[in-house]
Design a protein around this motif. Structure first.
Motif, PDB file in Angstrom:
ATOM      1  N   ARG A  96       0.852  -1.208   0.000  1.00  0.00           N
ATOM      2  CA  ARG A  96       0.000   0.000   0.000  1.00  0.00           C
ATOM      3  C   ARG A  96       0.876   1.242   0.000  1.00  0.00           C
ATOM      4  O   ARG A  96       0.641   2.184  -0.768  1.00  0.00           O
ATOM      5  CB  ARG A  96      -0.931   0.013   1.216  1.00  0.00           C
ATOM      6  CG  ARG A  96      -1.837   1.249   1.263  1.00  0.00           C
ATOM      7  CD  ARG A  96      -2.605   1.349   2.571  1.00  0.00           C
ATOM      8  NE  ARG A  96      -1.784   1.224   3.753  1.00  0.00           N
ATOM      9  CZ  ARG A  96      -1.008   2.200   4.246  1.00  0.00           C
ATOM     10  NH1 ARG A  96      -0.928   3.362   3.638  1.00  0.00           N
ATOM     11  NH2 ARG A  96      -0.305   1.999   5.353  1.00  0.00           N
ATOM     12  N   ILE A  97       1.913   1.247   0.825  1.00  0.00           N
ATOM     13  CA  ILE A  97       2.832   2.392   0.873  1.00  0.00           C
ATOM     14  C   ILE A  97       3.465   2.608  -0.500  1.00  0.00           C
ATOM     15  O   ILE A  97       3.517   3.736  -1.001  1.00  0.00           O
ATOM     16  CB  ILE A  97       3.919   2.163   1.945  1.00  0.00           C
ATOM     17  CG1 ILE A  97       3.300   2.219   3.338  1.00  0.00           C
ATOM     18  CG2 ILE A  97       5.051   3.189   1.812  1.00  0.00           C
ATOM     19  CD1 ILE A  97       4.213   1.697   4.435  1.00  0.00           C
ATOM     20  N   ALA A 108       2.239 -12.742  -5.282  1.00  0.00           N
ATOM     21  CA  ALA A 108       1.390 -12.046  -4.314  1.00  0.00           C
ATOM     22  C   ALA A 108       1.799 -10.581  -4.181  1.00  0.00           C
ATOM     23  O   ALA A 108       0.942  -9.683  -4.145  1.00  0.00           O
ATOM     24  CB  ALA A 108       1.468 -12.749  -2.955  1.00  0.00           C
ATOM     25  N   ILE A 109       3.093 -10.324  -4.132  1.00  0.00           N
ATOM     26  CA  ILE A 109       3.574  -8.949  -3.991  1.00  0.00           C
ATOM     27  C   ILE A 109       3.275  -8.142  -5.248  1.00  0.00           C
ATOM     28  O   ILE A 109       2.779  -7.013  -5.174  1.00  0.00           O
ATOM     29  CB  ILE A 109       5.080  -8.935  -3.669  1.00  0.00           C
ATOM     30  CG1 ILE A 109       5.317  -9.479  -2.255  1.00  0.00           C
ATOM     31  CG2 ILE A 109       5.652  -7.517  -3.800  1.00  0.00           C
ATOM     32  CD1 ILE A 109       6.779  -9.722  -1.926  1.00  0.00           C
ATOM     33  N   GLU A 110       3.572  -8.716  -6.416  1.00  0.00           N
ATOM     34  CA  GLU A 110       3.330  -7.994  -7.670  1.00  0.00           C
ATOM     35  C   GLU A 110       1.851  -7.675  -7.848  1.00  0.00           C
ATOM     36  O   GLU A 110       1.488  -6.580  -8.287  1.00  0.00           O
ATOM     37  CB  GLU A 110       3.839  -8.814  -8.857  1.00  0.00           C
ATOM     38  CG  GLU A 110       5.352  -8.897  -8.929  1.00  0.00           C
ATOM     39  CD  GLU A 110       5.825  -9.856  -9.992  1.00  0.00           C
ATOM     40  OE1 GLU A 110       6.735  -9.485 -10.741  1.00  0.00           O
ATOM     41  OE2 GLU A 110       5.289 -10.973 -10.075  1.00  0.00           O
ATOM     42  N   THR A 111       1.008  -8.618  -7.487  1.00  0.00           N
ATOM     43  CA  THR A 111      -0.434  -8.383  -7.580  1.00  0.00           C
ATOM     44  C   THR A 111      -0.843  -7.274  -6.621  1.00  0.00           C
ATOM     45  O   THR A 111      -1.605  -6.374  -6.987  1.00  0.00           O
ATOM     46  CB  THR A 111      -1.206  -9.686  -7.279  1.00  0.00           C
ATOM     47  OG1 THR A 111      -0.789 -10.679  -8.223  1.00  0.00           O
ATOM     48  CG2 THR A 111      -2.699  -9.481  -7.384  1.00  0.00           C
ATOM     49  N   ALA A 112      -0.336  -7.321  -5.388  1.00  0.00           N
ATOM     50  CA  ALA A 112      -0.664  -6.302  -4.397  1.00  0.00           C
ATOM     51  C   ALA A 112      -0.111  -4.927  -4.793  1.00  0.00           C
ATOM     52  O   ALA A 112      -0.673  -3.898  -4.401  1.00  0.00           O
ATOM     53  CB  ALA A 112      -0.145  -6.712  -3.028  1.00  0.00           C
ATOM     54  N   LEU A 113       0.970  -4.911  -5.564  1.00  0.00           N
ATOM     55  CA  LEU A 113       1.505  -3.641  -6.065  1.00  0.00           C
ATOM     56  C   LEU A 113       0.647  -3.058  -7.178  1.00  0.00           C
ATOM     57  O   LEU A 113       0.870  -1.932  -7.607  1.00  0.00           O
ATOM     58  CB  LEU A 113       2.938  -3.829  -6.577  1.00  0.00           C
ATOM     59  CG  LEU A 113       4.033  -3.943  -5.536  1.00  0.00           C
ATOM     60  CD1 LEU A 113       5.365  -4.286  -6.194  1.00  0.00           C
ATOM     61  CD2 LEU A 113       4.163  -2.659  -4.728  1.00  0.00           C
TER      62      LEU A 113
END
Length: 145
Positions: free
Chosen positions: A84-85, A122-127
């Motif tokens: 989110r940041i 998961a990280i790339e999707t959340a980004l």
């Protein structure tokens, strides 16, 4: 006997810093490297290289930032807060570059690892990266093996 009378107390932990873009990125890079339960020197070196290049740091400053990120990753909340940041503070094109940097950390040891790939997705999707950009970063990283 003295140990029983005067037990040692664990040193008080320093409070965690408030995450910003530098700390969030570093913590996510560390999280990717740790996804397979190993933290290899090649991954540490790649994290330092990425932090130095991304934020214009010298080697010592990058290593200090990584050390702070390691502590933050260990004790801080989950991936959604960090991503989110980064979504709020970093433009999409730069987040795409971060996706490539995370793949570079995952591939630093020269081996594919399913746990690292799951963490990366998961990280790339959340980004907020598109499926096409995620696939391009993955293809680029795997092509360099």
């Amino acid at each position: 006997m003295l140990e029983r009378l005067f037990p040692r107390r664990a040193p008080a932990r320093k409070p965690l810093p408030q995450p910003n873009a530098q700390l969030a990125l570093g913590a996510l890079l560390v999280r990717v490297a740790l996804a397979n339960k190993q933290y290899l020197a090649a991954e540490v070196a790649q994290i330092d290289k990425t932090l130095a290049a991304t934020f214009g740091l010298g080697p010592i400053e990058a290593a200090k930032l990584r050390a702070e990120c390691e502590a933050l990753e260990r004790d801080a909340p989950g991936t959604p807060e960090f991503t989110r940041i980064l979504r709020e503070e970093i433009a999409y094109e730069d987040r795409k570059t971060l996706g490539h940097a995370m793949w570079a950390v995952a591939m630093a040891d020269g081996h594919r690892d399913e746990d690292e790939e799951v963490q990366l997705l998961a990280i790339e999707t959340a980004l907020g990266l598109s499926n096409e950009d995620i696939a391009a970063a993955r293809k680029n990283a795997l092509g360099q093996l």
